[in-house]
Scaffold this active site. Structure first.
Site, PDB file in Angstrom:
ATOM      1  N   ASP A  15     -38.567 -22.435  27.115  1.00  0.00           N
ATOM      2  CA  ASP A  15     -37.307 -22.350  26.371  1.00  0.00           C
ATOM      3  C   ASP A  15     -36.807 -20.917  26.239  1.00  0.00           C
ATOM      4  OD1 ASP A  15     -37.105 -25.050  25.938  1.00  0.00           O
ATOM      5  OD2 ASP A  15     -37.946 -24.994  23.914  1.00  0.00           O
ATOM      6  N   ARG A  96     -42.677 -17.713  10.068  1.00  0.00           N
ATOM      7  CA  ARG A  96     -41.272 -17.400  10.379  1.00  0.00           C
ATOM      8  C   ARG A  96     -40.742 -16.187   9.615  1.00  0.00           C
ATOM      9  NH1 ARG A  96     -43.498 -20.478  13.700  1.00  0.00           N
ATOM     10  NH2 ARG A  96     -42.229 -21.902  14.919  1.00  0.00           N
ATOM     11  N   ASP A 125     -37.549 -24.844  11.490  1.00  0.00           N
ATOM     12  CA  ASP A 125     -37.705 -23.447  11.878  1.00  0.00           C
ATOM     13  C   ASP A 125     -36.371 -22.727  12.057  1.00  0.00           C
ATOM     14  OD1 ASP A 125     -40.476 -23.400  11.743  1.00  0.00           O
ATOM     15  OD2 ASP A 125     -40.686 -24.256  13.754  1.00  0.00           O
ATOM     16  N   SER A 177     -45.483 -30.527  21.230  1.00  0.00           N
ATOM     17  CA  SER A 177     -44.907 -29.268  20.796  1.00  0.00           C
ATOM     18  C   SER A 177     -45.909 -28.643  19.837  1.00  0.00           C
ATOM     19  CB  SER A 177     -43.575 -29.535  20.096  1.00  0.00           C
ATOM     20  OG  SER A 177     -43.240 -28.411  19.319  1.00  0.00           O
TER      21      SER A 177
HETATM   22  N1  ARG Z   1     -43.334 -29.434  10.502  1.00  0.00           N
HETATM   23  C1  ARG Z   1     -43.883 -28.144  10.394  1.00  0.00           C
HETATM   24  C2  ARG Z   1     -42.912 -27.246   9.685  1.00  0.00           C
HETATM   25  O1  ARG Z   1     -41.761 -27.525   9.624  1.00  0.00           O
HETATM   26  C3  ARG Z   1     -44.353 -27.602  11.713  1.00  0.00           C
HETATM   27  C4  ARG Z   1     -43.280 -27.111  12.644  1.00  0.00           C
HETATM   28  C5  ARG Z   1     -43.870 -26.715  13.937  1.00  0.00           C
HETATM   29  N2  ARG Z   1     -42.935 -25.998  14.735  1.00  0.00           N
HETATM   30  C6  ARG Z   1     -42.841 -26.161  16.063  1.00  0.00           C
HETATM   31  N3  ARG Z   1     -41.941 -25.437  16.636  1.00  0.00           N
HETATM   32  N4  ARG Z   1     -43.591 -26.966  16.749  1.00  0.00           N
HETATM   33  O2  ARG Z   1     -43.298 -26.250   9.145  1.00  0.00           O
END
Ligand code: ARG
Length: 408
Positions: A15, A96, A125, A177
């Site tokens: 990506d 993040r 995210d 993912s």
């Molecule tokens: N659901 C979790 C969160 O919102 C994990 C997110 C994982 N991110 C990813 N890009 N796979 O914090």
């Protein structure tokens, strides 16, 4: 005239690799790639750095921020026993804000007007990136190529990549993912999207299967805390960073630290999430056990509500917000005397607190004991209960009088 610059949060994956080219094509900007080391499973970050240059970034930077991540971010999460929906230790939500901080710093360093990230439009995210950036520099603009471009499938992305000479992954496609850092690993997508299907064994890399692979002998570990933070393992002074790494190994070896949950995302949907968080869950459990011993009852109870709010704010992308900062202040003052040792036993998927001690323990043996040294005034309990139960008695009598016994 020099082109405008955009700093891209770069992971080295498909990506964000495609995004380098796409930003150049669609926005005519120079791309500065920034890869952040928050303790994710080792990739060779020098290779990642060179890859960005190869694809056409004008500059490519790798920053190892692990110490800062532990010192300024995870330490706050541990003091707050942060678990979103009482389960998820926020590993992605925690990384993040530090990534955002460095993206903004980098933008200022290179004179960029824009920051780009590779998040989709469906997750949390993107919110964490964009609200975080707005908090640190409201004048920066944000680009989210994956949300904008017409490359809807992985195949289309691969075609775009091939057409532009962008290296595509040669290994077999991972259907999941994955996001990971020192605080754990998140696994989404693929068969996991059916909440009825048991997660396949091969998605796990940090934890053994508690039944099939975990050790046959229990293991005891003693963690020492000073003012809410771990400072030693089994009596040996160790950095918080190394304690996290070691506890990831030890707990993972014993098959402790897997979570399979349905989670409420900020963007309004429920998702099925699988996490491996052996170190994070171990440390939170130990930390809570010490607080149980050291915090006065009202403070402990009040803190539980603050912890939940803290976790919710961080989950929802509000790391850099006045309320979250104020709650940090509250949490910090609760930690002054959270000092002492906790002993844990790991065995076949479980982590159990089997001992705790502290110079600031509020546990009073003479008050708690049923033996001869008992100093608790049993007779005083009578008067206490009379007054404590007085409103209930008044209510019950009154309801009986009006023929409405038991009704509220
Ligand atoms: N659901 C979790 C969160 O919102 C994990 C997110 C994982 N991110 C990813 N890009 N796979 O914090």
């Amino acid at each position: 005239m020099a082109k405008a610059k955009c700093v891209l949060a770069y992971s080295g994956g498909l990506d964000t690799s495609v995004a380098i080219q796409w930003i150049r094509d669609n926005y005519d900007m120079d791309v500065v790639a920034l890869a952040i080391d928050v303790g994710q499973e080792r990739q060779d970050l020098e290779t990642v750095r060179l890859k960005a240059l190869d694809i056409g970034a004008v500059e490519s930077v790798v920053k190892d921020v692990r110490e800062e991540y532990v010192g300024e971010f995870l330490s706050k999460a541990l003091k707050a026993n942060a678990l979103y929906e009482n389960k998820y230790p926020l590993l992605s939500a925690m990384s993040r804000p530090i990534i955002v901080k460095h993206l903004v710093e980098e933008a200022h360093r290179v004179g960029a007007t824009c920051i780009a990230h590779g998040c989709t439009g469906k997750g949390n995210d993107q919110v964490r990136f964009e609200v975080g950036i707005a908090a640190l520099d409201p004048d920066l603009t944000v680009l989210a190529p994956v949300r904008e471009w017409d490359l809807h499938t992985r195949e289309q992305e691969m075609e775009y990549a091939a057409a532009h000479g962008i290296p595509v992954p040669t290994t077999k496609d991972n259907p999941y993912s994955i996001d990971d850092n020192l605080w754990g690993r998140a696994i989404e997508c693929g068969v996991l999207e059916d909440p009825w299907i048991e997660p396949p064994a091969d998605i796990y890399t940090m934890t053994n299967d508690a039944r099939a692979e975990a050790c046959d002998t229990p293991e005891y570990v003693e963690i020492s805390f000073d003012q809410g933070l771990p400072i030693a393992l089994n009596g040996t002074v160790t950095s918080f960073h190394d304690i996290i790494v070691t506890m990831n190994d030890v707990a993972g070896k014993h098959g402790f630290g897997r979570i399979d949950m349905i989670e409420n995302r900020l963007v309004g949907l429920k998702s099925r999430e699988v996490y491996e968080v052996p170190g994070a869950l171990t440390l939170i459990q130990a930390h809570k056990a010490l607080e149980d011993l050291c915090l006065e009852r009202d403070l402990l109870h009040y803190k539980l509500g603050i912890e939940q709010k803290w976790a919710e704010l961080v989950y929802n992308g509000m790391w850099y917000s006045p309320l979250k900062e104020a709650l940090d202040g509250f949490v910090e003052t609760t930690q002054k005397l959270v000092t002492g040792d906790v002993r844990l036993r790991f065995f076949k998927g479980s982590c159990v607190v089997v001992g705790r001690r502290s110079p600031y323990s509020l546990y009073d043996f003479d008050l708690a004991t049923y033996d001869a040294t008992d100093t608790f005034d049993h007779k005083a309990a009578k008067g206490f209960i009379d007054l404590w139960g007085l409103p209930t008695k008044v209510w019950a009598r009154q309801r009986r009088k009006v023929g409405k016994e038991g009704e509220v």
